[in-house]
Motif scaffolding. Structure first.
Motif, PDB file in Angstrom:
ATOM      1  N   GLY A  48       0.774  -1.234   0.000  1.00  0.00           N
ATOM      2  CA  GLY A  48       0.000   0.000   0.000  1.00  0.00           C
ATOM      3  C   GLY A  48       0.803   1.281   0.000  1.00  0.00           C
ATOM      4  N   THR A  49       2.103   1.212   0.335  1.00  0.00           N
ATOM      5  CA  THR A  49       2.895   2.429   0.438  1.00  0.00           C
ATOM      6  C   THR A  49       4.214   2.285  -0.302  1.00  0.00           C
ATOM      7  N   LEU A  50       4.839   3.444  -0.542  1.00  0.00           N
ATOM      8  CA  LEU A  50       6.164   3.481  -1.163  1.00  0.00           C
ATOM      9  C   LEU A  50       6.994   4.501  -0.399  1.00  0.00           C
ATOM     10  N   GLU A  51       8.123   4.045   0.155  1.00  0.00           N
ATOM     11  CA  GLU A  51       9.012   4.918   0.904  1.00  0.00           C
ATOM     12  C   GLU A  51      10.303   5.123   0.115  1.00  0.00           C
ATOM     13  N   VAL A  52      10.887   6.310   0.247  1.00  0.00           N
ATOM     14  CA  VAL A  52      12.134   6.641  -0.428  1.00  0.00           C
ATOM     15  C   VAL A  52      13.181   6.925   0.645  1.00  0.00           C
ATOM     16  N   ILE A  53      14.314   6.219   0.555  1.00  0.00           N
ATOM     17  CA  ILE A  53      15.388   6.361   1.533  1.00  0.00           C
ATOM     18  C   ILE A  53      16.614   6.895   0.818  1.00  0.00           C
ATOM     19  N   ALA A  54      17.185   7.982   1.325  1.00  0.00           N
ATOM     20  CA  ALA A  54      18.402   8.571   0.783  1.00  0.00           C
ATOM     21  C   ALA A  54      19.457   8.621   1.873  1.00  0.00           C
ATOM     22  N   LYS A  55      20.589   7.970   1.642  1.00  0.00           N
ATOM     23  CA  LYS A  55      21.696   7.931   2.594  1.00  0.00           C
ATOM     24  C   LYS A  55      21.239   7.438   3.964  1.00  0.00           C
ATOM     25  N   GLY A  56      20.408   6.387   3.954  1.00  0.00           N
ATOM     26  CA  GLY A  56      19.951   5.769   5.191  1.00  0.00           C
ATOM     27  C   GLY A  56      18.832   6.491   5.900  1.00  0.00           C
TER      28      GLY A  56
END
Length: 505
Positions: free
Chosen positions: A361-369
C-alpha cells in the motif's frame, strides 16, 4: 562339540593318554583334561547317547549361570538427555545429582558418561544433537503438496506446506502457502512465531533462493527484506551450510511427522482455498504435538511448555509488513519511476541514487539511510504523485494556481477582467496552457493598477482580443483611457462588378 566327542571317544573308548589325545586333536593337554572333567561332572560316558545332539550336549556340559542382580543403579538416560537441553546444564552436574540419589551404588563419572553416550547413539539421527532451549527454530517446506481446486474453472494448483520445528522440544508447526516465494516464506515464518508465542535466538532455514541471495558456508548473503524481518522480530536468520542436511536434521524429521500425521490424513479430502487447508491443518496440529515420544518421556507439547516456552523472547506485537527493496535515480523533474508510476522526492535530490521500499500500500524513499518521503502506492501506469513541498518555489507557486482561482482573481479586479480570464482559459486545449497569460495579467495589475487593467480588459473584450499581448498593447498605447468606437456594419451595394462568395467557391 565335535572335538569334545573325539576327546571322549579317544579316552573312554580307545584308552589313549592325555598327551596322545592332545597331539592327535592338536589341542593342549589342559583342554583335554577340562573336557574330561566337564563330561564326568555331567555324567556323560562313552558311547554318548544317540538322542543327545550338539545343543543338548552343550547345555549339559556348560550350564548357564544365573547372573546376579546389578550392583549399580542405572540413571534415567532419557531424563538426562532432556535436561542437557537446558542452559548451563552439563553431564558433570547431572552425574553429581545422580550420585547423591544413588549413593554407593552410583556409577563413577566416566562410566556414567559412557552409558549415556551409548543411549544417545541408539536415538534417531536428529536426536543426537543437543539443542539448547529457546535457541533454534528449524524451518523448511515439505516435499508433497495439497491440491487446491478452482471452483470456477476446475483447475488444480498445488499448495506448499511450510513446517517449523523448535530444536529442544521438537514442537511442530505447519502452514499452507500458495507457493515458496519470499513473501510466502516470510509470511509463514511470522505465522509460525505467532503460533509458538515467542521468538527463538536463531531461525535456521535451508538455502532457498527466496531467502538467500548467495549461499555461502561462512557468510551467506541475505536479501534486504529477510534482514528486515529478522530485525523486526529481534532474531537472526542463519541458513544451514550448503549441502549439509545434518544442520537441519530436526526439521527433516518434522517434515516426515507432518507428512505422516497431517498430509496423509488429508489425502482423501478436496480443498478449494488456502484458508480451508489451513483450517484443516490447525485441527490436526494439537494431536500431532500431543503424540507420545517413542524413546523419551512425554510429548512435544509437554516438552515445549517445560523447555522452550520459558526461554523464547517476547513477540513484536506489530505485524511485519513485507516490503520489496529497489534502487532508483532521481530524475531532473524530481520524480522517481517505479513500475510505470512516478513519485516526487525533494528537488535537492535530483540526480542522486535513492532506495525504494515498496509495500502493498505504500512506497518509501530512503536517501543515505534516511527516509525522505513516503507516498500511497499508485497502480496506474503513467500517473504522477507529487507533493508541493518537494517542488522548487517557482514550480510550487505555479502549481498552486487552478482555473477557478484565476477566474476568481479576475472577477475581483472587475467584470471585464473576469471575462477576459475566462476567455483565455477557454481558448486553449488545456487550461494550463493559459496559466502564464493569466500570471502576466496579474503582473500588469501590480504595475498599472486594477482600474486601468479593468479598462484595458473592457476594450480587449469589446474587440474580441483575448490575449495577454493585446491587453499589454492597449495599456502601452494608452487606449484604455479612450472610448471604444463601435464598428459600423457597412453593407456592400448590389452591383454587377462586385463578386460574392459563390465566385470563390
Amino acid at each position: 562339540m565335535r572335538k569334545i566327542r573325539d576327546v571322549l571317544r579317544l579316552r573312554l573308548g580307545a584308552d589313549l593318554s592325555l598327551d596322545e589325545i592332545a597331539r592327535a586333536l592338536k589341542v593342549s593337554k589342559g583342554v583335554v583334561a577340562k573336557y574330561l572333567t566337564l563330561a564326568k561332572a555331567a555324567d556323560i560316558g562313552w558311547p554318548i547317547r544317540a538322542d543327545l545332539d550338539d545343543a543338548d550336549l552343550e547345555r549339559l556340559l556348560f550350564p548357564r549361570r544365573i547372573k546376579a542382580g546389578p550392583t549399580y543403579i542405572e540413571p534415567d538416560h532419557a531424563q538426562v538427555h532432556q535436561e542437557l537441553k537446558r542452559k548451563g546444564v552439563t553431564l558433570q552436574l547431572l552425574w553429581e545429582e545422580y550420585r547423591q540419589s544413588a549413593g554407593d551404588r552410583a556409577y563413577q563419572y566416566t562410566a556414567f558418561c559412557n552409558h549415556y553416550r551409548a543411549f544417545a547413539r541408539d536415538l534417531k539421527r536428529s536426536m543426537r544433537q543437543v539443542h539448547k532451549v529457546g535457541e533454534k527454530l528449524f524451518v523448511d517446506y515439505a516435499g508433497p503438496s495439497i491440491p487446491i481446486i478452482d471452483v470456477l474453472t476446475g483447475e488444480v494448483a498445488p499448495a506448499s506446506i511450510f513446517v517449523g520445528v523448535l530444536g529442544a522440544s521438537s514442537y511442530t508447526f505447519a502452514y499452507a502457502t500458495a507457493g515458496q516465494t519470499q513473501v510466502d516464506w516470510l509470511y509463514a515464518m511470522e505465522r509460525c512465531l505467532r503460533f509458538m508465542g515467542g521468538v527463538p535466538a536463531l531461525v535456521v532455514p535451508d538455502n532457498p533462493k527466496a531467502l538467500v541471495v548467495k549461499a555461502d558456508r561462512y557468510e551467506p548473503d541475505l536479501p534486504r527484506a529477510v534482514e528486515e524481518f529478522a530485525a523486526h522480530f529481534a532474531t537472526v536468520i542463519l541458513p544451514a551450510r550448503p549441502r549439509k542436511p545434518q544442520d537441519k536434521a530436526k526439521v527433516e524429521v518434522g517434515v516426515q511427522v507432518v507428512e505422516r500425521w497431517i498430509l496423509a490424513k488429508l489425502r482423501h479430502r478436496q480443498f478449494f482455498s488456502l484458508a480451508e487447508i489451513n483450517t484443516a491443518i490447525a485441527e490436526l496440529l494439537p494431536d500431532l504435538n500431543q503424540r507420545p515420544f517413542k524413546k523419551l518421556a512425554g510429548n512435544r507439547r509437554e516438552a515445549f511448555e517445560t523447555l522452550d516456552a520459558p526461554y523464547l523472547s517476547a513477540l513484536n506485537p506489530t505485524p511485519y509488513v513485507i516490503a520489496d527493496w529497489y534502487k532508483a535515480t532521481v530524475n531532473i523533474d524530481y520524480h522517481i519511476e517505479f513500475e510505470g508510476s512516478y513519485y516526487s522526492v525533494p528537488h535537492a535530490l535530483v540526480g542522486q541514487k535513492v532506495e525504494i521500499r515498496a509495500t502493498r500500500g505504500t512506497l518509501e524513499v530512503i536517501a543515505k539511510g534516511k527516509r525522505v518521503t513516503s507516498h500511497v502506492r499508485s497502480h496506474r501506469r503513467g500517473h504522477y504523485t507529487t507533493r508541493p513541498e518537494h517542488m522548487p518555489a517557482a514550480h510550487r507557486r505555479h502549481a498552486e494556481w487552478t482555473p477557478g482561482r484565476f477566474v476568481h482573481w479576475g472577477e475581483s479586479v472587475g467584470q471585464h477582467t473576469g471575462l477576459l480570464v475566462t476567455g483565455l482559459l477557454q481558448t486553449k486545449k488545456h487550461p494550463e496552457q493559459s496559466y502564464r497569460s493569466c500570471l502576466g495579467l496579474m503582473r500588469l495589475a501590480r504595475r498599472v493598477g486594477k482600474s486601468r487593467l479593468e479598462a484595458a480588459c473592457f476594450r480587449a473584450v469589446q474587440i474580441g482580443a483575448y490575449s495577454y499581448r493585446s491587453v499589454a498593447s492597449i495599456l502601452d498605447s494608452g487606449l484604455d483611457s479612450q472610448p471604444v468606437t463601435r464598428q459600423v456594419d457597412l453593407k456592400l451595394p448590389d452591383h454587377g462588378n462586385v463578386r460574392g462568395p459563390a465566385y470563390y467557391h
